[in-house]
Design an enzyme around this catalytic site. Structure first.
Site, PDB file in Angstrom:
ATOM      1  CG  ASP A  60      57.316  75.346  19.031  1.00  0.00           C
ATOM      2  OD1 ASP A  60      57.074  74.332  19.727  1.00  0.00           O
ATOM      3  OD2 ASP A  60      56.440  76.050  18.506  1.00  0.00           O
ATOM      4  CE1 TYR A 117      60.276  67.591  17.356  1.00  0.00           C
ATOM      5  CE2 TYR A 117      60.240  69.254  15.611  1.00  0.00           C
ATOM      6  CZ  TYR A 117      60.042  67.952  16.037  1.00  0.00           C
ATOM      7  OH  TYR A 117      59.610  67.006  15.147  1.00  0.00           O
ATOM      8  CD  GLU A 142      36.647  52.319  19.283  1.00  0.00           C
ATOM      9  OE1 GLU A 142      36.904  52.698  18.126  1.00  0.00           O
ATOM     10  OE2 GLU A 142      37.259  51.432  19.869  1.00  0.00           O
ATOM     11  CE  LYS A 167      31.020  54.629  10.753  1.00  0.00           C
ATOM     12  NZ  LYS A 167      31.424  55.497   9.655  1.00  0.00           N
ATOM     13  CG  ASP A 190      32.513  61.935   8.136  1.00  0.00           C
ATOM     14  OD1 ASP A 190      32.748  60.971   7.374  1.00  0.00           O
ATOM     15  OD2 ASP A 190      31.703  62.837   7.871  1.00  0.00           O
ATOM     16  CD  GLU A 226      37.808  56.693   9.303  1.00  0.00           C
ATOM     17  OE1 GLU A 226      38.208  55.504   9.390  1.00  0.00           O
ATOM     18  OE2 GLU A 226      36.878  57.051   8.575  1.00  0.00           O
ATOM     19  CE1 TYR A 264      39.099  53.946  12.657  1.00  0.00           C
ATOM     20  CE2 TYR A 264      39.228  51.558  12.556  1.00  0.00           C
ATOM     21  CZ  TYR A 264      39.068  52.777  11.922  1.00  0.00           C
ATOM     22  OH  TYR A 264      38.879  52.825  10.568  1.00  0.00           O
ATOM     23  CE  LYS A 320      35.481  49.522  17.000  1.00  0.00           C
ATOM     24  NZ  LYS A 320      36.846  50.010  16.844  1.00  0.00           N
ATOM     25  CE  LYS A 370      26.993  55.678   9.248  1.00  0.00           C
ATOM     26  NZ  LYS A 370      26.857  56.288   8.000  1.00  0.00           N
ATOM     27  CB  CYS A 382      11.913  96.989  -4.976  1.00  0.00           C
ATOM     28  SG  CYS A 382      11.033  96.217  -3.602  1.00  0.00           S
ATOM     29  CB  CYS A 401       7.343  98.639  -4.240  1.00  0.00           C
ATOM     30  SG  CYS A 401       9.037  99.266  -4.285  1.00  0.00           S
ATOM     31  CB  CYS A 437      13.661  98.568  -2.148  1.00  0.00           C
ATOM     32  SG  CYS A 437      12.222  99.572  -2.540  1.00  0.00           S
ATOM     33  CB  CYS A 487       9.070  99.738  -0.543  1.00  0.00           C
ATOM     34  SG  CYS A 487       9.132  97.954  -0.786  1.00  0.00           S
TER      35      CYS A 487
HETATM   36  S1  IVH Z   1      36.031  49.805  13.522  1.00  0.00           S
HETATM   37  C1  IVH Z   1      36.732  45.667  11.971  1.00  0.00           C
HETATM   38  N1  IVH Z   1      36.090  52.120  14.695  1.00  0.00           N
HETATM   39  O1  IVH Z   1      33.974  53.565   9.660  1.00  0.00           O
HETATM   40  C2  IVH Z   1      36.802  47.077  12.405  1.00  0.00           C
HETATM   41  N2  IVH Z   1      35.744  52.073  12.349  1.00  0.00           N
HETATM   42  O2  IVH Z   1      31.672  52.564   8.148  1.00  0.00           O
HETATM   43  C3  IVH Z   1      35.783  47.919  11.728  1.00  0.00           C
HETATM   44  N3  IVH Z   1      35.505  54.289  11.323  1.00  0.00           N
HETATM   45  O3  IVH Z   1      35.704  51.389   7.545  1.00  0.00           O
HETATM   46  C4  IVH Z   1      36.010  49.343  11.865  1.00  0.00           C
HETATM   47  N4  IVH Z   1      35.770  55.455  13.180  1.00  0.00           N
HETATM   48  O4  IVH Z   1      36.898  53.565   8.268  1.00  0.00           O
HETATM   49  C5  IVH Z   1      35.942  51.480  13.542  1.00  0.00           C
HETATM   50  N5  IVH Z   1      36.189  54.118  15.888  1.00  0.00           N
HETATM   51  C6  IVH Z   1      36.051  53.466  14.731  1.00  0.00           C
HETATM   52  C7  IVH Z   1      35.840  54.145  13.511  1.00  0.00           C
HETATM   53  C8  IVH Z   1      35.692  53.400  12.337  1.00  0.00           C
HETATM   54  C9  IVH Z   1      35.573  55.517  11.871  1.00  0.00           C
HETATM   55  C10 IVH Z   1      35.285  54.018   9.888  1.00  0.00           C
HETATM   56  C11 IVH Z   1      36.187  52.949   9.303  1.00  0.00           C
HETATM   57  C12 IVH Z   1      35.262  51.915   8.740  1.00  0.00           C
HETATM   58  C13 IVH Z   1      34.011  52.713   8.532  1.00  0.00           C
HETATM   59  C14 IVH Z   1      32.808  51.825   8.478  1.00  0.00           C
END
Ligand code: IVH
Length: 669
Positions: free
Chosen positions: A34, A37, A114, A116, A118, A175, A227, A291, A315, A409, A412, A427, A432
């Site tokens: 560090d 850097y 992949e 997803k 959040d 994301e 992604y 995908k 999901k 209490c 009781c 209590c 009790c």
């Molecule tokens: S692909 C055309 N890959 O989920 C490409 N989306 O509910 C479509 N998201 O709007 C998205 N992880 O914000 C893709 N590995 C991932 C993702 C991802 C999170 C989100 C993204 C999208 C939303 C749809």
């Protein structure tokens, strides 16, 4: 230094810093310290201060820059940022596959899976390898320009490397998220400052990204996974997988958990695996994005106005839900602690219906300002018990009143008291009935006196009808006296009486645990039993002698002394003996103590006895079991797979016993 020299040096420094940023923030494998850097950055800042006209927007010093804005400029997405279609079951995924098979008329195709993430979808535009603009998803067609804020995210490269750096205009999507650890830290800081905390990392990230002042965003640790590369086919990539590799090579952070799957079964297995891994990822995921890999197939499948037909989001079960608090009830534990519990409108969370959630104590209710009638966000993550994250104040009904903790209490009616500096109301009535019920439940539990058939319903009636006023009364119960308990037939009554009878000889250790002495649990009970051998001897031991027992500190000693000094308890013990409960260890315990003064460490799995049983044998013969190997250890008993501790023992030259040697030792002794 001439301007030309400075320009050269500045360019070299920027390149080095970009390189180390990528190693540190994208690949998580830094190559320099560090301090080193910091030295590079300092030198760059100094040069830029001397030659301000050489500052460019892509300089690493400009990550946090720009003036606060009131409004974010709208950005029209050239290619719409679509949503994803959802799947929640394996069957949904099979239907997804069937649709694709039909559309591709039997052509073979494969998948990429992949996590997803959040977080928040963003689009990053690069012109000739330089970050030109970053935008939110918005409604999918028009987002907001949040470039200065996104530039503060160190895993977003300001300049690209490799072939993609030469592309005139390139757009990637990813994301933005806040890692869990950073989220927890942020909430702690906010809480200490008396500010409102965020319900989850996603909200925290959303708040950070939309800050008017990029300096504030810069202080909120955000991260990103990329992604998607828009118009990847125009760049001659054949598959999504190849695209991801190219993105990585250009310096983008892509998710390391991405996998190629040849078949739908492999996809389903991936989804299951990731759901199990979910808690260990360090960031929140809400599913898996599946995908179709070949870009040619993606093109043929196309999109609806809402989502691409070549992708679907599987999901995971939701972990947060909102529901309404119908009542707040206060229960009494075995030591008299009053615990508030929220009665909820039943709601399903991660596959379980939740009806109650503990509110812990008065301060917790006050801190979160939880009121009856409130809509609350509750969470149940992994094995964690459900809890209230926060109140949705916007939905608070008019007239909802601040919750007042009862000062009596609820069971009781006795006086309740909250000692200064403590979190709990108690209590104060030792008679009790609610406390007695809890104590009886503990007394009969499996690791205490192990009384089968002594269930909650039975205890309830035994106490309410006055049949049992303390533990000793259990042993005077007869089938006749149990006759008029509800829903307890003759057969069950007989079973119960027999089970109670059988518990008389459970031994001192279990009895001590069962008595519910404060701070005396199963383990301490075993230590005390091994040392004193009988309840009488223990009851007479002075505090100092108690505190001398290994594993028993001063606090426990004080609590044990206080218990036996209380006349109610000495009377109870007298009665327990009168009704035939054995209050001494079996003879063997009082026998010779050939292992006195010897310390054992157990490691690995033994084939013929459990760890508890091995420990019991050692202690019965006067030895003691420690958790870690040290020079003071006399023997290490090595079972199967006894790794580190065995190695350590070998290094220290401690005597090691295998299972048969150990058995021979305790037998011979
Ligand atoms: S692909 C055309 N890959 O989920 C490409 N989306 O509910 C479509 N998201 O709007 C998205 N992880 O914000 C893709 N590995 C991932 C993702 C991802 C999170 C989100 C993204 C999208 C939303 C749809």
């Amino acid at each position: 230094m001439t301007r030309a020299d400075a320009a050269k040096r500045i360019a070299a420094l920027r390149e080095q810093i970009h390189h180390h940023d990528s190693l540190y923030y994208v690949e998580a494998r830094p190559e320099i310290a560090d301090a080193e850097y910091d030295r590079l950055t300092r030198e760059l800042r100094e040069l830029e201060a001397r030659f301000p006209d050489l500052i460019t927007g892509d300089s690493p010093t400009q990550r946090v820059s720009g003036v606060p804005t009131d409004v974010f400029k709208p950005v029209e997405h050239q290619i719409a940022m679509l949503s994803l279609d959802n799947a929640t079951t394996a069957d949904d995924l099979r239907e997804f596959e069937a649709r694709i098979s039909r559309a591709l008329a039997g052509t073979r195709f494969t998948y990429v899976c992949e996590p997803k993430i959040d977080g928040l979808g963003v689009a990053l535009l690069y012109r000739r390898g330089r970050l030109a603009r970053g935008a939110t998803r918005g409604d999918g067609r028009v987002g907001e320009d949040i470039t200065p804020n996104l530039k503060t995210i160190r895993s977003i490269p300001m300049v690209l490397s490799g072939p993609l750096a030469a592309v005139d205009e390139l757009e990637v999507r990813g994301e933005v998220f806040m890692p869990r650890a950073a989220f927890a830290k942020l909430n702690r800081t906010l809480e200490e400052a008396g500010e409102t905390t965020f319900a989850n990392p996603r909200n925290a990230a959303a708040g950070a990204v939309r800050q008017k002042d990029p300096a504030v965003t810069g202080r909120r640790p955000l991260d990103i996974f990329i992604y998607h590369l828009s118009r990847a086919d125009a760049l001659a990539f054949a598959t999504h997988w190849e695209t991801l590799e190219a993105l990585r090579a250009a310096g983008f952070k892509t998710n390391p958990k991405v996998e190629r799957c040849e078949t739908l079964d492999a996809v389903i297995a991936y989804c299951e695996r990731l759901e199990h891994l979910r808690d260990d990822l360090g960031y929140d995921t809400d599913g898996v994005v599946v995908k179709v890999d070949a870009l040619e197939h993606q093109r043929r499948l196309g999109s609806t106005t809402h989502h691409p037909r070549w992708a679907i989001a599987f999901k995971f079960a939701a972990r947060q839900a909102t529901t309404v608090i119908e009542a707040i009830e206060v229960g009494v534990g075995k030591t008299g602690i009053l615990t508030p519990v929220a009665k909820l409108q039943p709601v399903e969370l991660a596959g379980v219906v939740i009806r109650n959630v503990s509110l812990h104590n008065e301060d917790e209710i006050r801190r979160k300002d939880i009121r009856v009638g409130d809509t609350v966000l509750i969470e149940r993550a992994g094995d964690v018990i459900p809890y209230v994250v926060q109140v949705v104040t916007a939905k608070r009904p008019a007239g909802a009143e601040v919750f007042r903790f009862p000062t009596r209490c609820p069971a009781c009616g006795g006086v309740a008291f909250r000692p200064e500096g403590e979190a709990y109301w108690r209590c104060m009535n030792s008679g009790c009935p609610a406390q007695l019920k809890e104590r009886l439940r503990h007394f009969g539990s499996r690791r205490a006196m192990d009384i089968e058939h002594l269930g909650e319903k039975v205890i309830e009636q035994l106490v309410d009808r006055g049949l049992v006023k303390d533990f000793s009364d259990l042993y005077t119960l007869t089938v006749d006296r149990l006759a008029d308990l509800e829903r307890l037939g003759d057969k069950s009554a007989e079973n119960l009486v027999r089970a109670i009878d059988g518990s008389r000889t459970r031994g001192l250790a279990r009895l001590l645990n069962a008595l519910g002495i404060r701070l005396v649990g199963e383990r301490v009970a075993q230590l005390l039993a091994a040392r004193f051998g009988s309840l009488e001897r223990l009851a007479q031991a002075p505090e100092a002698e108690l505190a001398e027992v290994h594993g028993v500190g001063e606090a426990i000693a004080r609590s044990v002394r206080a218990f036996f000094d209380d006349p109610t308890n000495s009377a109870l013990i007298k009665r327990l003996k009168e009704v035939g409960v054995v209050t001494a260890e079996p003879e063997a315990a009082a026998g010779p103590k050939p292992l006195a003064g010897k310390t054992f460490v157990l490691t690995g799995t033994l084939r013929t006895l459990t760890r508890d049983a091995a420990r019991e044998r050692i202690e019965r013969l006067g030895g003691r079991v420690a958790g870690a190997v040290s020079k003071k250890t006399d023997y290490v008993v090595v079972g199967e797979a006894g790794g580190k501790k065995a190695d350590h023992a070998r290094r220290l030259g401690v005597t090691m016993l295998d299972e048969s040697e150990f058995l021979a030792l305790v037998k011979q002794e």
